[in-house]
Design an enzyme around this catalytic site. Structure first.
Site, PDB file in Angstrom:
ATOM      1  N   CYS A  98       0.832  -1.213   0.000  1.00  0.00           N
ATOM      2  CA  CYS A  98       0.000   0.000   0.000  1.00  0.00           C
ATOM      3  C   CYS A  98       0.867   1.264   0.000  1.00  0.00           C
ATOM      4  CB  CYS A  98      -0.913  -0.051   1.227  1.00  0.00           C
ATOM      5  SG  CYS A  98      -1.767   1.481   1.600  1.00  0.00           S
ATOM      6  N   CYS A 156       0.057   3.783   2.774  1.00  0.00           N
ATOM      7  CA  CYS A 156       0.504   3.209   4.053  1.00  0.00           C
ATOM      8  C   CYS A 156       1.998   3.486   4.259  1.00  0.00           C
ATOM      9  CB  CYS A 156       0.257   1.699   4.087  1.00  0.00           C
ATOM     10  SG  CYS A 156      -1.480   1.227   3.917  1.00  0.00           S
TER      11      CYS A 156
END
Length: 107
Positions: A32, A35
């Site tokens: 991600c 993230c």
């Protein structure tokens, strides 16, 4: 700099729900992009809030049951637990100031 640890489903009750401190849980995944952008922000907050808040990560790929239990539909998702209760939720990347402002009432 402290390294934020991952918690697994079998330790979630003890490390998060039964914690004496508020716990900010970062539901994340290694692939991600947002993230990865959030990781250094959380590292700084972990340093600043040391002894006041625990910050941990849950890998949604490895602990899908936890992600489903807490209705994590997108990542990153931050959930603040206080005395085992889900008090605040932030979805997506947020700058450090925004995260701190949203959570400071519980710290």
């Amino acid at each position: 700099m402290s390294k934020i640890e991952y918690v697994k489903e079998e330790n979630f009750q003890a490390d998060v729900l039964n914690s004496a401190l508020p716990v900010l849980v970062d539901f994340t995944a290694s692939w991600c992009g947002p993230c990865k952008m959030l990781a250094p922000v959380l590292e700084k907050l972990a340093q600043e809030w040391q002894g006041q808040v625990d910050i941990i990560k849950v890998d949604v790929d490895h602990d899908q049951e936890l992600a489903m239990q807490y209705q994590v539909m997108s990542i990153p998702t931050l959930i603040l637990f206080v005395n085992g209760e889900n008090k605040e939720r932030l979805n997506g990347f947020r700058p450090k100031k925004r995260i701190a402002k949203k959570l400071e009432a519980y710290i």
